[in-house]
Design a protein around this motif. Structure first.
Motif: not given
Lengths: 286, 286
Positions: B33-38, B40-41, B48
């Motif tokens: 989950k802590d990789r979702l933000e990256r 979504s780039g 995502v």
């Protein structure tokens, strides 16, 4: 058909129509919902709740639990609810190595969805042209699965014996395999399945054994449970397992496990090789 | 310690902190989950959502998906999010035999929680006093698990080879086992586990092979990945596996499976024999 279908046929059970049966903190079985009403007629033995059935807490030791369950099963057998009483005792526990919570008449196991254990042994011969398997044909007058093909020797696990003792006993009784040969059998794993029959749920676990035999040795039926033994090329057995239902249902996974362990199924060609391995050892909860 | 603990150590992964990653209708991986933000780039590559991540539908063929994912992984590797780029390609699919949806740099597998496949081979020698195993010790300068004990030969599965081809290649590279001997290796099953490392989730499946070797043959390190080979009595290997962490974590279950298949673990004595069989072949969803 495919090997997968044979394993699925052993896993036709669904826990949907059952409530779990607990005793002394262990999950011991599965009770079919249409049997709850009758069981609630034994309130000192079976405590029927909305989510589970419990062995009555007063039955806190092996002897009292064994006697009480035996009483209830005999009443229900007299009523025709349990068929095929065999006078064989099985130990009831969550795991094979756990001390038994009580013991039970074998015919009562599926009625209460009790896990039972047993062993299946494949006798095989290494010839220059490949592996051969000794296949048994079940007696035509055997009450269960008459005439079907079977592993060389197989048996349910009676209370009070070790696996090694039971194997030696059944090897003699079913196939006239002398003890000194039976002792060479090698434990090679275990398979689990969740089978549902008209009698109830069978969350069974079978210990698998291999026994390499010399070409000069021939198993001979001894106790009338086997019609005959046939030495078949493993390739032919593979086709029979895959394409026919000539084998008793729970012999197929034992053979598929044999085919896998002996390199007879090629992971580069079998589309779901890993899935087969997973299915054979699936973990149905008791 | 017990064998069970060794298998549990390979199954330290939990899917709680991950979202499933789908591509073309198959579940291909697990994204932390802590990789979702990256991720979504890269909206043209990874879509995502709240419940899952999807490979963008426009990447509908192998080539476009491979190129797009490769671009994203290289950007993130440059940013230091992915370490240890190896220039090795792995096929990405739900099952080993399925056509690959795309291919991926090996180092990207745990970052996206992609299942990877591989094989482990145990070379063994039958002596009058029992079975012996050829145990490898990993090179002390190997980046992963330096100096630990290992199966005789093992390797990840690169795209484009069959298992048999990869096995022959790795047998030569790691242990100087000539092709005519490597071809005698026997596929004997597969194990599955769900391992979580700092790099991400590894829902791996390993094909297991046995190779019986003559006492006169000695494996010799060839490519610098192995420090040396030691012929150890199976009984000694059993103790090392059970009581120490000298083996690389995922070699232990392959050896435990070997011990079971060769009758070295006694179901009358091992308290949870069936549980061991179940754990080895557990089915972590991709």
């Amino acid at each position: 058909m495919a090997y997968q279908d044979r394993i699925l046929a052993c896993n036709n059970g669904s826990r949907e129509n059952y409530l779990p049966f607990f005793g002394r903190g262990q999950q011991l079985g599965w009770i079919r919902k249409d049997r709850l009403e009758r069981l609630s007629g034994f309130p000192d033995i079976f405590v029927v709740g909305g989510q589970q059935v419990d062995l009555h807490a007063a039955l806190f030791d092996y002897d009292s639990a064994t006697a009480a369950v035996d009483y209830a099963l005999r009443v229900m057998a007299d009523e025709g609810l349990i068929q095929g009483w065999r006078d064989e005792r099985y130990a009831v526990a969550e795991r094979f190595s756990d001390p038994a919570v009580f013991s039970i008449e074998r015919a009562g196991c599926p009625f209460l969805g009790i896990r039972s254990w047993g062993f299946h042994l494949n006798g095989y011969v290494r010839k220059p042209d490949g592996l051969y398997l000794w296949i048994a044909q079940r007696a035509h007058d055997k009450p269960s699965y008459p005439g079907l093909l079977d592993n060389t020797v197989a048996g349910g696990h009676p209370e009070g014996l070790t696996l090694a003792q039971n194997l030696i006993k059944e090897c003699a009784e079913e196939a006239s395999i002398p003890a000194h040969l039976a002792r060479q059998a090698r434990a090679v794993g275990a398979i689990s399945y969740l089978y549902e029959s008209p009698q109830g749920l069978k969350p069974d676990q079978m210990f698998c054994y291999d026994l390499e035999l010399d070409e000069s040795f021939t198993p001979i039926p001894a106790d009338g449970e086997v019609a005959g033994f046939y030495l078949m090329p493993a390739q032919e057995v593979m086709e029979i397992v895959r394409d026919t239902d000539r084998f008793k249902f729970n012999c197929a996974p034992v053979l598929i496990d044999f085919f896998i362990r002996h390199g007879l199924i090629d992971p580069d060609r079998e589309p779901d090789y890993v899935g087969l391995c997973e299915m054979l050892h699936g973990a149905p909860p008791v």
